[in-house]
Design a protein around this motif. Structure first.
Motif, mmCIF file in Angstrom:
data_model
loop_
_atom_site.group_PDB
_atom_site.id
_atom_site.type_symbol
_atom_site.label_atom_id
_atom_site.label_comp_id
_atom_site.label_asym_id
_atom_site.label_seq_id
_atom_site.Cartn_x
_atom_site.Cartn_y
_atom_site.Cartn_z
ATOM 1 N N GLU A 140 0.906 -1.391 -0.006
ATOM 2 C CA GLU A 140 0.126 0.155 0.116
ATOM 3 C C GLU A 140 0.679 1.234 0.105
ATOM 4 O OE1 GLU A 140 -2.722 -0.342 3.405
ATOM 5 O OE2 GLU A 140 -3.450 -2.164 2.743
ATOM 6 N N MET A 141 1.897 1.226 0.924
ATOM 7 C CA MET A 141 2.828 2.430 0.770
ATOM 8 C C MET A 141 3.668 2.700 -0.466
ATOM 9 S SD MET A 141 4.412 1.665 4.599
ATOM 10 C CE MET A 141 5.535 3.258 4.480
ATOM 11 N N LEU A 142 4.115 1.450 -1.190
ATOM 12 C CA LEU A 142 4.599 1.562 -2.113
ATOM 13 C C LEU A 142 3.578 2.405 -3.471
ATOM 14 C CD1 LEU A 142 7.203 1.579 -4.036
ATOM 15 C CD2 LEU A 142 6.961 -0.728 -4.482
ATOM 16 N N LEU A 143 2.387 1.723 -3.408
ATOM 17 C CA LEU A 143 1.451 2.081 -4.511
ATOM 18 C C LEU A 143 1.160 3.657 -4.184
ATOM 19 C CD1 LEU A 143 -0.864 -0.579 -4.500
ATOM 20 C CD2 LEU A 143 0.434 0.026 -6.389
ATOM 21 N N GLU A 144 1.119 4.052 -3.050
ATOM 22 C CA GLU A 144 0.899 5.546 -2.823
ATOM 23 C C GLU A 144 1.919 6.209 -3.258
ATOM 24 O OE1 GLU A 144 0.119 7.603 1.323
ATOM 25 O OE2 GLU A 144 -1.380 5.605 1.276
ATOM 26 N N ARG A 145 3.403 5.811 -3.126
ATOM 27 C CA ARG A 145 4.359 6.604 -3.350
ATOM 28 C C ARG A 145 4.534 6.510 -5.039
ATOM 29 N NH1 ARG A 145 9.729 4.985 -4.853
ATOM 30 N NH2 ARG A 145 11.361 6.521 -4.174
ATOM 31 N N ARG A 146 3.969 5.509 -5.679
ATOM 32 C CA ARG A 146 3.977 5.660 -7.124
ATOM 33 C C ARG A 146 3.099 6.581 -7.583
ATOM 34 N NH1 ARG A 146 3.322 -0.605 -9.256
ATOM 35 N NH2 ARG A 146 5.701 -1.374 -9.223
ATOM 36 N N GLU A 147 1.864 6.706 -6.920
ATOM 37 C CA GLU A 147 0.634 7.619 -7.270
ATOM 38 C C GLU A 147 1.260 9.011 -7.272
ATOM 39 O OE1 GLU A 147 -2.578 6.676 -4.846
ATOM 40 O OE2 GLU A 147 -3.053 4.735 -6.374
ATOM 41 N N ARG A 148 2.056 9.428 -6.338
ATOM 42 C CA ARG A 148 2.386 10.722 -5.978
ATOM 43 C C ARG A 148 3.411 11.160 -7.013
ATOM 44 N NH1 ARG A 148 2.642 9.134 -0.313
ATOM 45 N NH2 ARG A 148 4.729 9.123 -0.739
ATOM 46 N N SER A 149 4.330 10.141 -7.183
ATOM 47 C CA SER A 149 5.347 10.355 -8.281
ATOM 48 C C SER A 149 4.819 10.491 -9.557
ATOM 49 C CB SER A 149 6.174 8.902 -8.317
ATOM 50 O OG SER A 149 7.155 9.153 -9.327
ATOM 51 N N VAL A 150 3.734 9.911 -9.926
ATOM 52 C CA VAL A 150 2.799 10.136 -11.261
ATOM 53 C C VAL A 150 2.331 11.495 -11.344
ATOM 54 C CG1 VAL A 150 0.886 9.505 -12.592
ATOM 55 C CG2 VAL A 150 2.527 7.971 -11.975
ATOM 56 N N GLU A 151 1.608 11.826 -10.178
ATOM 57 C CA GLU A 151 1.127 13.294 -10.000
ATOM 58 C C GLU A 151 2.102 14.442 -10.141
ATOM 59 O OE1 GLU A 151 -0.769 13.427 -6.257
ATOM 60 O OE2 GLU A 151 -2.564 11.903 -6.803
#
Length: 68
Positions: A45-56
């Motif tokens: 979950e933490m890594l997916l959140e990090r990916r989403e922030r990176s894409v944003e």
């Protein structure tokens, strides 16, 4: 589990170790299987959140000013 890029593996490992350490301290009455599975879920979950922030951030306008 999610598929990791080679650059994401060390990040996921660090999340996993950190979360596992916390779970061991908080849920020491649980078995090792529970702790490992729960730690992996939280790290994912933490890594997916990090990916989403990176894409944003990559898709943000150039004049966007955010935290360094």
């Amino acid at each position: 589990m999610i598929r990791l890029s080679p650059s994401e593996q060390p990040v996921w490992d660090a999340f996993f170790v950190s979360v596992t350490t916390q779970l061991i301290q908080q849920a020491n009455d649980r078995g090792p299987e529970y702790i490992a599975e729960r730690a992996a879920e939280i790290a994912d979950e933490m890594l997916l959140e990090r990916r989403e922030r990176s894409v944003e951030r990559r898709n943000a306008p150039v004049d966007w000013v955010g935290p360094a």
